[in-house]
Design a protein around this motif. Structure first.
Motif, PDB file in Angstrom:
ATOM      1  N   GLU A   1       0.518  -1.198  -0.197  1.00  0.00           N
ATOM      2  CA  GLU A   1       0.232  -0.367  -0.037  1.00  0.00           C
ATOM      3  C   GLU A   1       0.596   1.181  -0.261  1.00  0.00           C
ATOM      4  N   ARG A   2       1.968   1.077   0.553  1.00  0.00           N
ATOM      5  CA  ARG A   2       2.801   2.181   0.310  1.00  0.00           C
ATOM      6  C   ARG A   2       4.251   1.836  -0.496  1.00  0.00           C
ATOM      7  N   LEU A   3       5.133   2.670  -1.413  1.00  0.00           N
ATOM      8  CA  LEU A   3       6.296   1.869  -1.308  1.00  0.00           C
ATOM      9  C   LEU A   3       7.241   2.878  -1.310  1.00  0.00           C
ATOM     10  N   GLY A   4       8.254   2.880  -0.898  1.00  0.00           N
ATOM     11  CA  GLY A   4       9.765   2.855  -0.382  1.00  0.00           C
ATOM     12  C   GLY A   4      10.323   3.970  -1.475  1.00  0.00           C
ATOM     13  N   HIS A   5      10.975   5.386  -1.818  1.00  0.00           N
ATOM     14  CA  HIS A   5      11.153   5.785  -2.794  1.00  0.00           C
ATOM     15  C   HIS A   5       9.813   5.792  -3.742  1.00  0.00           C
ATOM     16  N   GLY A   6      10.330   5.056  -4.740  1.00  0.00           N
ATOM     17  CA  GLY A   6       8.747   5.335  -6.142  1.00  0.00           C
ATOM     18  C   GLY A   6       9.298   5.973  -6.586  1.00  0.00           C
ATOM     19  N   VAL A   7      10.448   7.000  -6.698  1.00  0.00           N
ATOM     20  CA  VAL A   7      10.262   8.167  -7.625  1.00  0.00           C
ATOM     21  C   VAL A   7      11.050   8.151  -9.299  1.00  0.00           C
ATOM     22  N   ARG A   8      11.129   6.604  -9.536  1.00  0.00           N
ATOM     23  CA  ARG A   8      11.507   6.553 -10.654  1.00  0.00           C
ATOM     24  C   ARG A   8      10.473   6.475 -11.282  1.00  0.00           C
ATOM     25  N   ALA A   9       8.991   6.312 -10.772  1.00  0.00           N
ATOM     26  CA  ALA A   9       7.788   6.153 -11.405  1.00  0.00           C
ATOM     27  C   ALA A   9       7.323   7.524 -12.303  1.00  0.00           C
ATOM     28  N   ALA A  10       8.729   8.729 -12.257  1.00  0.00           N
ATOM     29  CA  ALA A  10       8.237   9.653 -12.857  1.00  0.00           C
ATOM     30  C   ALA A  10       8.701   9.456 -14.354  1.00  0.00           C
ATOM     31  N   GLU A  11       8.969   8.533 -14.704  1.00  0.00           N
ATOM     32  CA  GLU A  11       9.789   8.366 -15.501  1.00  0.00           C
ATOM     33  C   GLU A  11       8.287   7.444 -16.560  1.00  0.00           C
ATOM     34  N   ASP A  12       6.900   7.319 -16.227  1.00  0.00           N
ATOM     35  CA  ASP A  12       6.195   6.255 -17.143  1.00  0.00           C
ATOM     36  C   ASP A  12       4.967   7.050 -16.439  1.00  0.00           C
ATOM     37  N   PRO A  13       4.527   8.143 -17.486  1.00  0.00           N
ATOM     38  CA  PRO A  13       3.680   8.555 -17.088  1.00  0.00           C
ATOM     39  C   PRO A  13       1.874   7.577 -17.299  1.00  0.00           C
ATOM     40  N   ARG A  14       1.794   6.827 -17.562  1.00  0.00           N
ATOM     41  CA  ARG A  14       1.431   5.280 -17.251  1.00  0.00           C
ATOM     42  C   ARG A  14       1.068   4.565 -15.852  1.00  0.00           C
ATOM     43  N   LEU A  15       2.266   4.700 -15.126  1.00  0.00           N
ATOM     44  CA  LEU A  15       2.619   4.619 -13.983  1.00  0.00           C
ATOM     45  C   LEU A  15       2.390   5.386 -12.978  1.00  0.00           C
TER      46      LEU A  15
ATOM     47  N   ARG B   1      -1.409   4.681 -13.080  1.00  0.00           N
ATOM     48  CA  ARG B   1      -1.630   3.650 -11.358  1.00  0.00           C
ATOM     49  C   ARG B   1      -1.322   4.444 -10.856  1.00  0.00           C
ATOM     50  N   LEU B   2      -0.776   4.961  -9.976  1.00  0.00           N
ATOM     51  CA  LEU B   2      -0.238   4.958  -8.901  1.00  0.00           C
ATOM     52  C   LEU B   2      -1.216   6.236  -8.497  1.00  0.00           C
ATOM     53  N   ALA B   3      -1.618   6.570  -9.224  1.00  0.00           N
ATOM     54  CA  ALA B   3      -2.356   8.121  -8.430  1.00  0.00           C
ATOM     55  C   ALA B   3      -3.893   7.564  -8.083  1.00  0.00           C
ATOM     56  N   GLU B   4      -4.336   6.272  -9.286  1.00  0.00           N
ATOM     57  CA  GLU B   4      -5.845   5.919  -8.583  1.00  0.00           C
ATOM     58  C   GLU B   4      -5.961   5.293  -7.964  1.00  0.00           C
ATOM     59  N   SER B   5      -5.084   4.204  -7.273  1.00  0.00           N
ATOM     60  CA  SER B   5      -5.008   3.405  -6.742  1.00  0.00           C
ATOM     61  C   SER B   5      -5.250   3.686  -5.053  1.00  0.00           C
ATOM     62  N   GLY B   6      -3.660   5.424  -5.516  1.00  0.00           N
ATOM     63  CA  GLY B   6      -3.847   5.672  -3.728  1.00  0.00           C
ATOM     64  C   GLY B   6      -2.985   5.375  -3.186  1.00  0.00           C
ATOM     65  N   VAL B   7      -2.090   3.690  -3.765  1.00  0.00           N
ATOM     66  CA  VAL B   7      -0.436   3.778  -3.382  1.00  0.00           C
ATOM     67  C   VAL B   7       0.253   4.911  -3.066  1.00  0.00           C
ATOM     68  N   VAL B   8       0.695   5.423  -1.878  1.00  0.00           N
ATOM     69  CA  VAL B   8       2.066   6.454  -1.115  1.00  0.00           C
ATOM     70  C   VAL B   8       3.339   5.937  -1.255  1.00  0.00           C
TER      71      VAL B   8
ATOM     72  N   PRO C   1      11.733  14.648  -9.295  1.00  0.00           N
ATOM     73  CA  PRO C   1      10.378  14.408  -9.395  1.00  0.00           C
ATOM     74  C   PRO C   1       9.584  14.698  -8.089  1.00  0.00           C
ATOM     75  N   ILE C   2       9.226  15.150  -7.363  1.00  0.00           N
ATOM     76  CA  ILE C   2       8.486  14.702  -6.064  1.00  0.00           C
ATOM     77  C   ILE C   2       7.566  15.500  -6.681  1.00  0.00           C
ATOM     78  N   GLU C   3       7.954  17.281  -7.379  1.00  0.00           N
ATOM     79  CA  GLU C   3       6.810  18.094  -7.647  1.00  0.00           C
ATOM     80  C   GLU C   3       6.228  16.810  -8.624  1.00  0.00           C
ATOM     81  N   ARG C   4       6.376  16.715  -9.577  1.00  0.00           N
ATOM     82  CA  ARG C   4       5.907  16.265 -10.829  1.00  0.00           C
ATOM     83  C   ARG C   4       4.843  14.990 -10.918  1.00  0.00           C
ATOM     84  N   LEU C   5       5.562  13.874  -9.714  1.00  0.00           N
ATOM     85  CA  LEU C   5       4.615  13.216  -9.321  1.00  0.00           C
ATOM     86  C   LEU C   5       3.708  13.967  -8.528  1.00  0.00           C
ATOM     87  N   ARG C   6       3.715  15.068  -7.857  1.00  0.00           N
ATOM     88  CA  ARG C   6       2.762  15.036  -7.050  1.00  0.00           C
ATOM     89  C   ARG C   6       1.738  16.029  -7.943  1.00  0.00           C
ATOM     90  N   ARG C   7       1.984  16.775  -9.023  1.00  0.00           N
ATOM     91  CA  ARG C   7       0.943  17.568  -9.933  1.00  0.00           C
ATOM     92  C   ARG C   7       0.097  16.062 -10.711  1.00  0.00           C
TER      93      ARG C   7
END
Length: 325
Positions: free
Chosen positions: A210-224, A227-234, A255-261
């Motif tokens: 339900e949470r990911l430690g770091h996870g910042v490379r998700a910012a490289e993939d808009p679809r991912l 998915r994170l936004a829709e699932s609510g994984v923190v 990428p934290i701001e890009r992820l947040r937006r």
């Protein structure tokens, strides 16, 4: 930023040990750890793999439940000084009794007693998350998960995995995570610090955190990100750690701001603060300077952390009141 109430969901217990504390323990035990320190007394390492070696060397002088009680006090003192009102600390039976369940109980009891005293003295609440160490292999992860399952409760509330993300596959550790889940432990997992978006997706599919430690490379993939936004994984984001280890070249590139937006739920933590010359106040200051975040953004982050915290509803209600007032 010091006075803002903060929550930290991603803190390695041994990795938060002040260098002076580790040097003092080494002197008491006549252990020569001079090779892991810089002349100014800070930790010395070069790159992530060497960091893991230095981390484990520093941990080697923590040899008893009493040592961990003292460590807990030192860690929570520095967190409380930074305005942290709630922290979740990663602890591991690998370092506390060699994954023997009864020995682990003694270590956990000592950590809990110290944490409860710190809450009375300093107003900081701690919960513990057991982590298996990925590069120690799946068999040891199963033993670690058993220790966690046998001691789950209102203090030990979660299970996760740390270590070298490039070792093994999520499938290798599925048994350990299933064991923890069956024991009703909440699930997080380091992923997407070094691993690419495909590895993050695989972690989500197989280990179902339900949470990911770091996870910042998700910012490289808009679809991912979607998915994170829709699932609510923190995401438990640790910007200063990412910069220090070279995951990103600098704060402006983070990428934290890009992820947040993109609607991804993010929180801010320090990971292993003395190793990376950081702390929660410094993280907040650098985020404010880099991205123009104001107190309202940090309040939103804190409330997201409350929602994502592995604690009971009564504790969450108390934390929300402290943030809102």
């Amino acid at each position: 930023m010091k006075d803002l109430p903060k929550l930290e969901l991603h803190l390695h217990h041994e990795g938060a040990a002040p260098p002076a504390f580790i040097r003092g323990l080494a002197a008491e035990k006549n252990v020569d750890l001079s090779g892991i320190f810089e002349p100014d007394g800070s930790y010395r390492f070069d790159g992530f793999t060497h960091f893991l070696s230095v981390y484990e060397a520093a941990t080697s002088v923590l040899q008893s439940p009493e040592d961990y009680a003292r460590l807990t006090r030192a860690v929570l003192e520095q967190s409380a000084e930074a305005g942290v009102i709630y922290t979740e600390s990663f602890v591991s039976p690998d370092f506390c009794g060699g994954r023997d369940v009864e020995a682990w109980r003694d270590y956990l009891h000592a950590i809990r007693e110290a944490a409860e005293q710190a809450e009375r003295d300093m107003g900081i609440t701690m919960r513990a998350i057991v982590t298996c160490i990925r590069h120690f292999g799946p068999e040891k992860a199963r033993e670690t998960a058993l220790c966690a399952a046998e001691t789950v409760g209102d203090f030990l509330t979660g299970f996760g995995m740390a270590g070298d993300e490039m070792k093994g596959t999520p499938e290798d550790f599925a048994y350990a995570f299933d064991m923890a889940r069956e024991a009703e432990l909440r699930i997080t997992c380091h992923s997407g610090e070094w691993g690419d978006p495909k590895s993050i997706a695989r972690t989500l599919d197989v280990l179902r955190p339900e949470r990911l430690g770091h996870g910042v490379r998700a910012a490289e993939d808009p679809r991912l990100m979607e998915r994170l936004a829709e699932s609510g994984v923190v995401l438990e984001v640790c910007p200063g750690s990412n910069v220090a280890l070279g995951v990103v070249p600098d704060w402006a590139s983070h990428p934290i701001e890009r992820l947040r937006r993109a609607g991804v739920r993010v929180t801010v933590s320090t990971d292993d603060p003395p190793f990376f010359h950081t702390g929660m106040v410094r993280e907040y200051d650098r985020l404010a300077d880099t991205f123009g975040w104001d107190e309202e953004v940090f309040r939103e982050l804190a409330l997201t952390a409350v929602d994502a915290a592995f604690c009971d509803d009564e504790t969450k209600t108390r934390l929300r009141k402290r943030i809102e007032t």
